[in-house]
Design a protein around this motif. Sequence first.
Motif, short mmCIF file in Angstrom:
data_model
loop_
_atom_site.label_atom_id
_atom_site.label_comp_id
_atom_site.label_asym_id
_atom_site.label_seq_id
_atom_site.Cartn_x
_atom_site.Cartn_y
_atom_site.Cartn_z
N LEU B 81 0.93 -1.12 -0.46
CA LEU B 81 0.21 0.08 -0.16
C LEU B 81 1.19 1.21 0.04
CD1 LEU B 81 -2.28 -1.70 2.59
CD2 LEU B 81 -2.77 -1.72 0.40
N LEU B 82 1.83 1.21 0.39
CA LEU B 82 3.01 2.43 0.48
C LEU B 82 3.54 2.00 -0.60
CD1 LEU B 82 3.80 2.49 5.23
CD2 LEU B 82 2.97 4.25 2.95
N PRO B 83 3.93 3.13 -1.26
CA PRO B 83 5.00 2.77 -2.39
C PRO B 83 6.99 2.75 -1.51
CG PRO B 83 4.56 5.91 -1.66
CD PRO B 83 4.03 4.43 -1.20
N ALA B 84 7.90 2.18 -2.52
CA ALA B 84 8.41 2.06 -1.79
C ALA B 84 10.00 3.29 -1.60
CB ALA B 84 9.32 1.58 -3.19
N ASP B 85 9.73 5.09 -2.85
CA ASP B 85 10.13 5.66 -2.35
C ASP B 85 10.30 6.65 -1.32
OD1 ASP B 85 11.92 7.50 -3.58
OD2 ASP B 85 10.63 8.66 -3.04
N THR B 91 4.63 11.25 1.79
CA THR B 91 3.52 12.38 1.20
C THR B 91 2.11 11.22 1.33
OG1 THR B 91 4.83 13.05 -0.39
CG2 THR B 91 2.77 13.21 -1.15
N ALA B 92 2.23 9.84 0.85
CA ALA B 92 1.17 8.58 1.47
C ALA B 92 0.25 9.85 2.82
CB ALA B 92 1.36 7.52 0.81
N ARG B 93 1.87 9.18 3.81
CA ARG B 93 1.44 9.21 4.85
C ARG B 93 0.77 10.67 5.27
NH1 ARG B 93 6.10 5.54 6.45
NH2 ARG B 93 4.93 3.65 7.30
N GLU B 94 1.67 11.23 4.74
CA GLU B 94 0.69 12.81 5.73
C GLU B 94 -1.02 13.58 4.39
OE1 GLU B 94 2.32 16.89 3.89
OE2 GLU B 94 1.93 16.72 2.42
N LEU B 95 -0.91 12.53 3.28
CA LEU B 95 -2.04 13.46 2.93
C LEU B 95 -3.04 12.32 3.88
CD1 LEU B 95 -2.12 13.19 -0.62
CD2 LEU B 95 -1.87 14.93 0.88
N ALA B 96 -2.88 11.04 4.33
CA ALA B 96 -3.13 9.28 5.07
C ALA B 96 -3.64 10.17 6.24
CB ALA B 96 -3.12 8.35 5.14
N TYR B 97 -2.97 10.75 7.13
CA TYR B 97 -2.70 11.01 8.26
C TYR B 97 -3.98 12.48 8.84
CZ TYR B 97 -0.38 6.82 10.07
OH TYR B 97 -0.10 5.24 10.28
N ALA B 98 -3.44 13.17 7.52
CA ALA B 98 -4.01 14.53 8.31
C ALA B 98 -5.44 13.94 7.97
CB ALA B 98 -4.04 15.24 6.66
N ILE B 99 -5.87 13.33 7.40
CA ILE B 99 -7.48 13.33 7.04
C ILE B 99 -7.65 12.49 8.36
CG2 ILE B 99 -9.50 11.25 5.72
CD1 ILE B 99 -7.87 11.73 3.33
N ARG B 157 -0.65 3.46 -8.61
CA ARG B 157 -2.01 2.75 -8.55
C ARG B 157 -2.55 2.98 -7.70
NH1 ARG B 157 -0.28 -1.50 -5.71
NH2 ARG B 157 2.35 -1.76 -5.14
N PRO B 158 -3.70 2.92 -6.59
CA PRO B 158 -4.10 3.19 -4.63
C PRO B 158 -3.47 2.75 -3.99
CG PRO B 158 -5.72 1.88 -6.67
CD PRO B 158 -5.01 1.78 -7.54
N GLY B 159 -3.25 3.09 -3.06
CA GLY B 159 -3.09 2.70 -1.75
C GLY B 159 -3.43 2.88 -0.28
N PHE B 160 -1.95 3.31 0.25
CA PHE B 160 -2.53 3.60 1.27
C PHE B 160 -3.29 4.98 1.63
CE2 PHE B 160 -0.75 5.05 5.14
CZ PHE B 160 -0.72 5.09 6.46
N PHE B 161 -3.09 6.20 0.89
CA PHE B 161 -3.51 7.58 0.55
C PHE B 161 -4.89 7.27 1.14
CE2 PHE B 161 -5.11 11.27 -1.94
CZ PHE B 161 -5.27 11.73 -0.85
N GLU B 162 -5.48 6.16 -0.62
CA GLU B 162 -7.36 6.10 -0.74
C GLU B 162 -7.23 5.00 -0.38
OE1 GLU B 162 -4.25 5.79 -3.20
OE2 GLU B 162 -4.85 7.66 -4.56
N VAL B 163 -6.70 4.38 0.62
CA VAL B 163 -7.33 3.85 1.57
C VAL B 163 -8.39 4.32 2.65
CG1 VAL B 163 -7.02 2.39 3.93
CG2 VAL B 163 -6.18 1.14 0.99
N ARG B 187 -11.57 13.63 -9.16
CA ARG B 187 -11.13 12.40 -10.17
C ARG B 187 -10.71 11.49 -9.61
NH1 ARG B 187 -7.51 15.67 -11.87
NH2 ARG B 187 -6.06 14.82 -10.45
N ILE B 188 -10.08 11.05 -7.90
CA ILE B 188 -9.24 9.90 -7.77
C ILE B 188 -10.26 8.94 -6.61
CG2 ILE B 188 -7.74 9.32 -5.34
CD1 ILE B 188 -5.81 12.10 -6.28
N ALA B 189 -11.75 10.29 -5.87
CA ALA B 189 -12.54 8.76 -5.89
C ALA B 189 -12.89 8.82 -6.42
CB ALA B 189 -12.69 9.81 -4.86
N GLN B 190 -13.29 9.19 -8.24
CA GLN B 190 -14.27 8.43 -9.23
C GLN B 190 -13.16 7.60 -9.78
OE1 GLN B 190 -17.21 8.83 -9.00
NE2 GLN B 190 -17.06 10.62 -8.37
N ALA B 191 -11.85 7.92 -9.90
CA ALA B 191 -10.96 6.68 -10.61
C ALA B 191 -11.24 5.29 -9.42
CB ALA B 191 -9.54 6.76 -10.69
N CYS B 192 -11.01 5.44 -8.24
CA CYS B 192 -11.96 4.15 -7.05
C CYS B 192 -12.46 3.77 -7.85
CB CYS B 192 -11.06 4.81 -5.60
SG CYS B 192 -8.98 5.48 -5.28
#
Lengths: 214, 214
Positions: B81-85, B91-99, B157-163, B187-192
Amino acid sequence: MKLYGYFRSSTTYRLRIALELKGIDYEYIPVNLLTSEQKGEAFTSRNPFGSVPMLEADGCDRAQSMAQIEWLDEAYPENSLLPADLEDRYTARELAYAIATETHAVNNLPVLKYLKDPLGHSQEEIDIWYRHWLARTFAPLEARLAQLGTGDFLFDRPGFFEVVLLPQFYNAERFQFDCSDKPHIARIAQACLALPEFQRAHPDNQPDNPEMSS
Amino acid sequence: MKLYGYFRSSTTYRLRIALELKGIDYEYIPVNLLTSEQKGEAFTSRNPFGSVPMLEADGCDRAQSMAQIEWLDEAYPENSLLPADLEDRYTARELAYAIATETHAVNNLPVLKYLKDPLGHSQEEIDIWYRHWLARTFAPLEARLAQLGTGDFLFDRPGFFEVVLLPQFYNAERFQFDCSDKPHIARIAQACLALPEFQRAHPDNQPDNPEMSS
């Protein structure tokens, strides 16, 4: 690294502890939340969330304390905050995220301000709110720590969990929340407060604390 | 694995998406929040936090959704779910933990119940509260996504943030929060939502949803 924060902000306090435990030098730059400096253009152009702490590190302005801490531990593996064992990592995160989401988030300054205005609640009602969410998480937290049979720290030395616990323990004292029936929480907090890393990170010892003894 | 949850619980929804994206088979066991089943002795003896989701996995009863998701991604590295880089992970965690902290935690059911009783607020006042905390995080979130120049997903692809995003997008629709000025989020929500993993995880398609078409 530069840490932009406020002496009494719980999430800034988390970062100060994390940086101290990891042995990373940093410059502390106070942001005055009382004058809403974090909502000004100079700050939000770098951090659109308009919140502290902001960590300027490795060329990026980073927001969100839990993401900052997870990043720090991955980017600077020395003196890791999370233990190596998979199950221990889970346990540290379970307890830390319980506090971060179910206590801290609900008792954060913007929420308390909203309760006052527009909702019109008195300081007494706000204090009861504050202690309600502390009690609601500290009781199961104490139960988990008892199940785990912890000593002075969750594991062999303070880390991810203690980074999040101590700022909340400080808040508990400020809001007259009694921890005397929470021996595991109280023992871990006292063991941390005896360490120089936690003393240097404490709100009492920050340059933007107006009561700091000079 | 067994996932104990409730169809409309945002945090249970996170776990359903995470398990689907990782391709992990699980049994879904409904817990009725309307009758406070999660506060009963049978449940709290296993999870002292008395909350869903609880994940029974690898011999442990696990609480706290964000700790569960971090654990899943470490214990089952396939389809991460988390990218390798390192920077992308931040970035994924920043946005996910903000929510997770600034929106979800403040709009969670126990908080809304407290606003009603003992604080005595009307449903209209509670709805305004709900949208206030959605707006407060979705605006900077949209700004960050615009800065990043995202496509259909935060990364490839969808991962940690989209979860974490999708359950909150679902809540936004339920509470008539307008996302039409948030093109990146929408857009991201509709794609998911076009993907079978997200469709299977959706509250509409859970056995404990009373409106589920059979």
